[in-house]
Design a protein around this motif. Sequence first.
Motif, mmCIF file in Angstrom:
data_model
loop_
_atom_site.group_PDB
_atom_site.id
_atom_site.type_symbol
_atom_site.label_atom_id
_atom_site.label_comp_id
_atom_site.label_asym_id
_atom_site.label_seq_id
_atom_site.Cartn_x
_atom_site.Cartn_y
_atom_site.Cartn_z
ATOM 1 N N LEU A 81 -2.705 -0.106 11.349
ATOM 2 C CA LEU A 81 -3.192 1.161 11.907
ATOM 3 C C LEU A 81 -3.515 1.024 13.384
ATOM 4 O O LEU A 81 -4.468 1.625 13.880
ATOM 5 C CB LEU A 81 -4.420 1.637 11.119
ATOM 6 C CG LEU A 81 -4.179 1.962 9.646
ATOM 7 C CD1 LEU A 81 -5.471 2.374 8.949
ATOM 8 C CD2 LEU A 81 -3.121 3.042 9.497
ATOM 9 N N GLY A 82 -2.712 0.248 14.110
ATOM 10 C CA GLY A 82 -2.938 0.067 15.541
ATOM 11 C C GLY A 82 -4.079 -0.880 15.850
ATOM 12 O O GLY A 82 -4.775 -0.714 16.865
ATOM 13 N N SER A 83 -4.264 -1.895 15.013
ATOM 14 C CA SER A 83 -5.360 -2.847 15.215
ATOM 15 C C SER A 83 -5.132 -3.694 16.461
ATOM 16 O O SER A 83 -4.002 -3.844 16.937
ATOM 17 C CB SER A 83 -5.494 -3.760 13.993
ATOM 18 O OG SER A 83 -4.343 -4.587 13.869
ATOM 19 N N SER A 84 -6.228 -4.263 16.965
ATOM 20 C CA SER A 84 -6.128 -5.103 18.161
ATOM 21 C C SER A 84 -5.439 -6.425 17.877
ATOM 22 O O SER A 84 -4.660 -6.923 18.693
ATOM 23 C CB SER A 84 -7.527 -5.371 18.727
ATOM 24 O OG SER A 84 -8.165 -4.164 19.094
ATOM 25 N N ASN A 85 -5.711 -7.025 16.730
ATOM 26 C CA ASN A 85 -5.213 -8.363 16.430
ATOM 27 C C ASN A 85 -4.066 -8.395 15.445
ATOM 28 O O ASN A 85 -3.543 -9.473 15.140
ATOM 29 C CB ASN A 85 -6.358 -9.238 15.915
ATOM 30 C CG ASN A 85 -7.423 -9.456 16.969
ATOM 31 O OD1 ASN A 85 -7.122 -9.818 18.101
ATOM 32 N ND2 ASN A 85 -8.672 -9.210 16.613
ATOM 33 N N GLY A 86 -3.657 -7.240 14.919
ATOM 34 C CA GLY A 86 -2.474 -7.193 14.083
ATOM 35 C C GLY A 86 -2.725 -7.508 12.621
ATOM 36 O O GLY A 86 -3.766 -8.023 12.226
ATOM 37 N N THR A 87 -1.713 -7.195 11.809
ATOM 38 C CA THR A 87 -1.703 -7.479 10.379
ATOM 39 C C THR A 87 -0.530 -8.403 10.107
ATOM 40 O O THR A 87 0.589 -8.139 10.561
ATOM 41 C CB THR A 87 -1.565 -6.182 9.563
ATOM 42 O OG1 THR A 87 -2.668 -5.313 9.867
ATOM 43 C CG2 THR A 87 -1.534 -6.467 8.070
ATOM 44 N N PHE A 88 -0.771 -9.474 9.367
ATOM 45 C CA PHE A 88 0.235 -10.517 9.157
ATOM 46 C C PHE A 88 0.511 -10.689 7.662
ATOM 47 O O PHE A 88 -0.412 -10.677 6.847
ATOM 48 C CB PHE A 88 -0.243 -11.858 9.727
ATOM 49 C CG PHE A 88 -0.384 -11.874 11.229
ATOM 50 C CD1 PHE A 88 0.592 -12.440 12.030
ATOM 51 C CD2 PHE A 88 -1.495 -11.318 11.841
ATOM 52 C CE1 PHE A 88 0.466 -12.467 13.406
ATOM 53 C CE2 PHE A 88 -1.638 -11.329 13.219
ATOM 54 C CZ PHE A 88 -0.649 -11.904 14.000
ATOM 55 N N VAL A 89 1.786 -10.845 7.316
ATOM 56 C CA VAL A 89 2.175 -11.110 5.931
ATOM 57 C C VAL A 89 2.677 -12.544 5.828
ATOM 58 O O VAL A 89 3.320 -13.070 6.743
ATOM 59 C CB VAL A 89 3.260 -10.124 5.446
ATOM 60 C CG1 VAL A 89 2.702 -8.719 5.383
ATOM 61 C CG2 VAL A 89 4.500 -10.178 6.329
ATOM 62 N N LYS A 90 2.374 -13.176 4.694
ATOM 63 C CA LYS A 90 2.819 -14.545 4.449
ATOM 64 C C LYS A 90 4.254 -14.537 3.956
ATOM 65 O O LYS A 90 4.608 -13.767 3.054
ATOM 66 C CB LYS A 90 1.910 -15.206 3.404
ATOM 67 C CG LYS A 90 2.238 -16.666 3.126
ATOM 68 C CD LYS A 90 1.278 -17.256 2.104
ATOM 69 C CE LYS A 90 1.588 -18.722 1.834
ATOM 70 N NZ LYS A 90 0.668 -19.301 0.836
ATOM 71 N N LEU A 91 5.089 -15.387 4.555
ATOM 72 C CA LEU A 91 6.499 -15.426 4.179
ATOM 73 C C LEU A 91 6.672 -16.037 2.791
ATOM 74 O O LEU A 91 6.099 -17.078 2.486
ATOM 75 C CB LEU A 91 7.303 -16.252 5.181
ATOM 76 C CG LEU A 91 7.492 -15.693 6.585
ATOM 77 C CD1 LEU A 91 8.453 -16.578 7.376
ATOM 78 C CD2 LEU A 91 8.008 -14.271 6.550
#
Length: 335
Positions: free
Chosen positions: A299-309
């Motif tokens: 949602l436009g976060s400062s530090n991002g959202t990360f998914v595990k491969l």
Amino acid sequence: MIICSKCGKENQDRYKFCLGCGAQLSSPEPEPPAPEPIPPRSTSGRPSLTPPAGMAQVAKDDLPVTQPEQAAGGSKPGLEPCKSCGSPNPVEFVFCGNCGARLKEVGVRTLGMADDRAGAQPKESIVGKLALIRPDGSEGGTHPLTAPETVIGRGSGPLFDSDSYLSPRHARFSFTEGQLLLEDAGSLNGVFVRITQEELLGHGDIFRIGQELLRFDVILEPQSLDDGTEIMGSPNPGYWGRISIVVGPGVDGSAFPLMGDEIVLGRERGDILFSDDGYVSGTHAKIAIHDDGYHLSDLGSSNGTFVKLSDPRVLPSGSFVLMGQQLFRADYRYR
């Protein structure tokens, strides 16, 4: 011999830099010079050519190969000249013993040394880089990405050596058909990629916001056994999923049931709050249910959202990758 104060490797007295780690070597304190003996006279009246007592003869093999010798006969078997100063070094050395220049990149494969010296194969080419991103957003150093592949892990270079959350073989970057492919190389803690659009979530997928490591699980209606016996459980008001905090391998913390069309995660506003995590934005990410499945979006976060491969993934240039406790940006040129 000079013992490196940094890594403890023994080096010959004439080396200025350590062959094991490249650190500058400090010469041992010289002993006070002994009085120079007078060379004995030969019967012919000329000085004898016998060296004075205590002075060891220098074997020709211990002397560095001079430029004329290299031009005439090339490097000796098992030696390669330094590209910086031309001094010969054993092929297994990483740093030049004369000038300290790096002889080969650690963690970057070299295609068949023997074949390459014979002129049969070209060396790998650098086609990209991993740039370390500091907490303030500035670039903190780079590591080359080569074709066809580069394996990254603890011990691969200065950017990775101090991160104890990295496995010795952590991630593999490979180039195929002009694109960069990233996959987990069997690491303990996983490889995470920052999402730039909606990400389809499957049962058991792990993602990260701020310092929170979360797992998504699908909640299905309990199925009766083959003999008709129904499974007892608490009434389900419409839960379709669950978010669990991952504390460690096989260890979960709090769990949050999901219901409705979407669930918002954040630090200050939303359905699930992580109030004590300063790296989570006020409204950070959401999970929504659609006809084709469950979707995670930032949602436009400062530090991002990360998914595990869980499977290999093609990365566009400029993608952000989280490995261990460090954030990197993968830059490369399309071919």
